[in-house]
Design a protein around this motif. Structure first.
Motif, PDB file in Angstrom:
ATOM      1  N   GLY A 182       0.859  -1.170   0.000  1.00  0.00           N
ATOM      2  CA  GLY A 182       0.000   0.000   0.000  1.00  0.00           C
ATOM      3  C   GLY A 182       0.896   1.221   0.000  1.00  0.00           C
ATOM      4  N   ILE A 183       0.303   2.389   0.026  1.00  0.00           N
ATOM      5  CA  ILE A 183       1.107   3.609   0.063  1.00  0.00           C
ATOM      6  C   ILE A 183       0.624   4.520   1.192  1.00  0.00           C
ATOM      7  CG2 ILE A 183       1.664   3.546  -2.392  1.00  0.00           C
ATOM      8  CD1 ILE A 183      -0.376   5.827  -2.798  1.00  0.00           C
ATOM      9  N   VAL A 184       1.543   5.362   1.633  1.00  0.00           N
ATOM     10  CA  VAL A 184       1.211   6.454   2.551  1.00  0.00           C
ATOM     11  C   VAL A 184       1.213   7.730   1.731  1.00  0.00           C
ATOM     12  CG1 VAL A 184       1.885   7.735   4.623  1.00  0.00           C
ATOM     13  CG2 VAL A 184       2.306   5.260   4.488  1.00  0.00           C
ATOM     14  N   TYR A 185       0.103   8.449   1.783  1.00  0.00           N
ATOM     15  CA  TYR A 185      -0.035   9.661   0.966  1.00  0.00           C
ATOM     16  C   TYR A 185      -0.669  10.747   1.831  1.00  0.00           C
ATOM     17  CZ  TYR A 185      -0.971  12.530  -3.177  1.00  0.00           C
ATOM     18  OH  TYR A 185      -0.975  13.536  -4.104  1.00  0.00           O
ATOM     19  N   GLY A 186       0.059  11.820   2.054  1.00  0.00           N
ATOM     20  CA  GLY A 186      -0.415  12.901   2.909  1.00  0.00           C
ATOM     21  C   GLY A 186      -1.654  13.578   2.360  1.00  0.00           C
ATOM     22  N   ASP A 202      -4.999   0.133  -7.670  1.00  0.00           N
ATOM     23  CA  ASP A 202      -5.722  -0.577  -6.612  1.00  0.00           C
ATOM     24  C   ASP A 202      -4.948  -0.628  -5.300  1.00  0.00           C
ATOM     25  OD1 ASP A 202      -7.921  -1.162  -8.259  1.00  0.00           O
ATOM     26  OD2 ASP A 202      -6.909  -2.915  -9.091  1.00  0.00           O
ATOM     27  N   LEU A 203      -3.878   0.125  -5.178  1.00  0.00           N
ATOM     28  CA  LEU A 203      -3.101   0.103  -3.941  1.00  0.00           C
ATOM     29  C   LEU A 203      -3.924   0.657  -2.780  1.00  0.00           C
ATOM     30  CD1 LEU A 203       0.311   1.559  -5.203  1.00  0.00           C
ATOM     31  CD2 LEU A 203      -0.100  -0.825  -4.521  1.00  0.00           C
ATOM     32  N   PRO A 204      -3.964  -0.027  -1.634  1.00  0.00           N
ATOM     33  CA  PRO A 204      -4.572   0.580  -0.446  1.00  0.00           C
ATOM     34  C   PRO A 204      -3.797   1.836  -0.053  1.00  0.00           C
ATOM     35  CG  PRO A 204      -4.228  -1.773  -0.136  1.00  0.00           C
ATOM     36  CD  PRO A 204      -3.492  -1.385  -1.381  1.00  0.00           C
ATOM     37  N   VAL A 205      -4.516   2.867   0.362  1.00  0.00           N
ATOM     38  CA  VAL A 205      -3.895   4.163   0.659  1.00  0.00           C
ATOM     39  C   VAL A 205      -4.148   4.528   2.117  1.00  0.00           C
ATOM     40  CG1 VAL A 205      -3.693   6.580  -0.018  1.00  0.00           C
ATOM     41  CG2 VAL A 205      -4.328   4.855  -1.724  1.00  0.00           C
ATOM     42  N   LEU A 206      -3.076   4.791   2.837  1.00  0.00           N
ATOM     43  CA  LEU A 206      -3.149   5.312   4.203  1.00  0.00           C
ATOM     44  C   LEU A 206      -2.926   6.813   4.128  1.00  0.00           C
ATOM     45  CD1 LEU A 206      -3.111   5.126   7.332  1.00  0.00           C
ATOM     46  CD2 LEU A 206      -0.695   4.503   7.161  1.00  0.00           C
ATOM     47  N   LEU A 207      -3.902   7.576   4.609  1.00  0.00           N
ATOM     48  CA  LEU A 207      -3.905   9.025   4.441  1.00  0.00           C
ATOM     49  C   LEU A 207      -3.734   9.728   5.790  1.00  0.00           C
ATOM     50  CD1 LEU A 207      -6.939   8.751   2.139  1.00  0.00           C
ATOM     51  CD2 LEU A 207      -4.888   9.948   1.363  1.00  0.00           C
ATOM     52  N   PRO A 208      -2.512  10.125   6.139  1.00  0.00           N
ATOM     53  CA  PRO A 208      -2.318  10.965   7.321  1.00  0.00           C
ATOM     54  C   PRO A 208      -2.534  12.433   6.961  1.00  0.00           C
ATOM     55  CG  PRO A 208      -0.184  10.451   6.366  1.00  0.00           C
ATOM     56  CD  PRO A 208      -1.239   9.766   5.497  1.00  0.00           C
ATOM     57  N   GLY A 209      -2.597  13.273   7.981  1.00  0.00           N
ATOM     58  CA  GLY A 209      -2.647  14.716   7.740  1.00  0.00           C
ATOM     59  C   GLY A 209      -3.998  15.355   7.949  1.00  0.00           C
ATOM     60  N   ILE A 210      -5.031  14.553   8.277  1.00  0.00           N
ATOM     61  CA  ILE A 210      -6.352  15.105   8.546  1.00  0.00           C
ATOM     62  C   ILE A 210      -6.390  15.674   9.965  1.00  0.00           C
ATOM     63  CG2 ILE A 210      -8.801  14.540   8.858  1.00  0.00           C
ATOM     64  CD1 ILE A 210      -7.980  14.558   5.954  1.00  0.00           C
ATOM     65  N   GLY A 211      -7.026  16.821  10.117  1.00  0.00           N
ATOM     66  CA  GLY A 211      -7.205  17.374  11.467  1.00  0.00           C
ATOM     67  C   GLY A 211      -6.096  18.319  11.860  1.00  0.00           C
ATOM     68  N   ALA A 212      -5.233  17.898  12.780  1.00  0.00           N
ATOM     69  CA  ALA A 212      -4.209  18.787  13.335  1.00  0.00           C
ATOM     70  C   ALA A 212      -3.257  19.318  12.274  1.00  0.00           C
ATOM     71  CB  ALA A 212      -3.431  18.066  14.440  1.00  0.00           C
ATOM     72  N   GLN A 213      -3.039  18.545  11.190  1.00  0.00           N
ATOM     73  CA  GLN A 213      -2.116  18.985  10.145  1.00  0.00           C
ATOM     74  C   GLN A 213      -2.812  19.742   9.020  1.00  0.00           C
ATOM     75  OE1 GLN A 213      -0.206  14.908   9.943  1.00  0.00           O
ATOM     76  NE2 GLN A 213       1.597  16.151   9.635  1.00  0.00           N
ATOM     77  N   GLY A 214      -4.120  19.875   9.092  1.00  0.00           N
ATOM     78  CA  GLY A 214      -4.811  20.762   8.160  1.00  0.00           C
ATOM     79  C   GLY A 214      -5.611  20.118   7.057  1.00  0.00           C
ATOM     80  N   GLY A 215      -5.514  18.785   6.893  1.00  0.00           N
ATOM     81  CA  GLY A 215      -6.288  18.133   5.846  1.00  0.00           C
ATOM     82  C   GLY A 215      -7.775  18.119   6.155  1.00  0.00           C
ATOM     83  N   ASN A 216      -8.608  18.139   5.116  1.00  0.00           N
ATOM     84  CA  ASN A 216     -10.057  18.188   5.279  1.00  0.00           C
ATOM     85  C   ASN A 216     -10.664  16.819   4.981  1.00  0.00           C
ATOM     86  OD1 ASN A 216     -12.925  18.598   3.975  1.00  0.00           O
ATOM     87  ND2 ASN A 216     -12.571  20.374   5.300  1.00  0.00           N
ATOM     88  N   LEU A 217     -11.310  16.231   5.978  1.00  0.00           N
ATOM     89  CA  LEU A 217     -11.852  14.880   5.856  1.00  0.00           C
ATOM     90  C   LEU A 217     -12.858  14.772   4.710  1.00  0.00           C
ATOM     91  CD1 LEU A 217     -12.205  11.976   7.075  1.00  0.00           C
ATOM     92  CD2 LEU A 217     -14.097  12.940   8.390  1.00  0.00           C
ATOM     93  N   GLU A 218     -13.816  15.674   4.657  1.00  0.00           N
ATOM     94  CA  GLU A 218     -14.874  15.577   3.653  1.00  0.00           C
ATOM     95  C   GLU A 218     -14.316  15.694   2.238  1.00  0.00           C
ATOM     96  OE1 GLU A 218     -18.768  17.580   4.763  1.00  0.00           O
ATOM     97  OE2 GLU A 218     -17.426  18.431   6.278  1.00  0.00           O
ATOM     98  N   ASP A 219     -13.377  16.609   2.022  1.00  0.00           N
ATOM     99  CA  ASP A 219     -12.777  16.762   0.693  1.00  0.00           C
ATOM    100  C   ASP A 219     -12.090  15.483   0.244  1.00  0.00           C
ATOM    101  OD1 ASP A 219     -13.634  19.363   0.552  1.00  0.00           O
ATOM    102  OD2 ASP A 219     -11.682  20.265   1.005  1.00  0.00           O
ATOM    103  N   VAL A 220     -11.331  14.889   1.153  1.00  0.00           N
ATOM    104  CA  VAL A 220     -10.566  13.687   0.810  1.00  0.00           C
ATOM    105  C   VAL A 220     -11.489  12.512   0.525  1.00  0.00           C
ATOM    106  CG1 VAL A 220      -8.979  11.959   1.761  1.00  0.00           C
ATOM    107  CG2 VAL A 220      -8.485  14.388   2.046  1.00  0.00           C
ATOM    108  N   VAL A 221     -12.461  12.298   1.401  1.00  0.00           N
ATOM    109  CA  VAL A 221     -13.382  11.173   1.211  1.00  0.00           C
ATOM    110  C   VAL A 221     -14.174  11.341  -0.075  1.00  0.00           C
ATOM    111  CG1 VAL A 221     -15.422  10.020   2.142  1.00  0.00           C
ATOM    112  CG2 VAL A 221     -13.541  10.658   3.669  1.00  0.00           C
TER     113      VAL A 221
END
Length: 271
Positions: A182-186, A202-221
């Protein structure tokens, strides 16, 4: 049940939140400091109030390794608290030459029995190959990270006009012969994600950066769902586990996880 099956079972039930256990004793509620093991008590309350809503847990080794041998006991004991049908990721970012990588892989997969690990690929294939031999596990390999200095190397432009991290993703797809990469993608930069999402295949994606680091959950989902991609998990650490420091923090975390999942479900139902 192997790691990918654990993850897919959760994703089928619209559970996309990965709970990051970045447990800092300086930030846990003060009333827990009277307990014999404050860190374990904090983790227990977090897990008990999130496991019905979580796709995975990510244990950040740095927050435990600082305690030396005791820290590895914390890691092992915390992992045992997590239901066996839930993916548990060792956020260790290992990456070294072959023989050393082999020892790291044995530590994380044989001794500590984690389902998955985060890996740094910048020493090349032989630094990740020992982990890839564990076909029942899942290896999240760093592509584009969520820190501000990611641009120092990951966003270097190559002669063909692509970025270095994009070539890393292409290389990971080559390495994925056993279906355990899988990959880690900020998730901090939506514009990058818009440009790259089809590159993931089809790689599973682990997405850090939501919340304290400024990423927006709704936009990403919304971006993943509208592109017919459901093989992603959104890691939330500090914004979740430290949202309250009262004696009621477990209940408040439970309610917040419920709220996050309702938001995600609304987006998936819209599409």
């Amino acid at each position: 049940m192997n790691a990918l099956q654990k993850l897919n079972n959760k994703l089928k039930n619209n559970l996309f939140i990965c709970v990051g256990l970045d447990t800092d004793i300086k930030r846990i509620p003060s009333h827990l400091l009277n307990k014999s093991e404050p860190i374990l008590e904090f983790n227990r309350i977090i897990i008990e109030n999130t496991y019905n809503y979580a796709s995975a847990y990510k244990i950040n080794f740095a927050f435990y390794e600082k305690f030396g041998s005791k820290g590895f006991q914390y890691i092992s004991q915390t992992k045992k608290m997590i239901p066996s049908d839930t993916l548990v990721i060792a956020d260790a970012k290992r990456g070294d030459i072959g023989n050393t990588a082999k020892m790291y892989a044995q530590s994380i997969y044989d001794e500590l029995n984690f389902d998955a690990v985060t890996l740094n690929p910048y020493m090349g294939y032989d630094s990740v190959q020992p982990f890839l031999e564990y076909t029942e596990k899942l290896n999240f390999i760093l592509a584009l990270t969520s820190n501000k200095s990611a641009a120092d190397f990951e966003k270097l432009k190559l002669a063909d006009g692509s970025f270095l991290y994009q070539q890393v993703i292409n290389k990971i797809k080559e390495w994925n012969k056993k279906g355990n990469c899988g990959i880690v993608y900020g998730a901090t930069n939506k514009d990058d994600l818009v440009n790259d999402i089809l590159l993931f295949d089809d790689l599973p994606v682990l997405l850090p950066g939501i919340g304290a680091q400024g990423g927006n959950l709704e936009d990403v989902v919304r971006l993943f769902i509208t592109n017919n991609k459901r093989n992603f998990i959104v890691n939330i650490s500090r914004a979740l586990i430290y949202l309250d420091d009262s004696s009621e923090f477990g209940d408040k975390i439970n309610r917040y996880m419920t709220y996050l999942n309702e938001k995600i479900l609304q987006i998936t139902n819209e599409n």
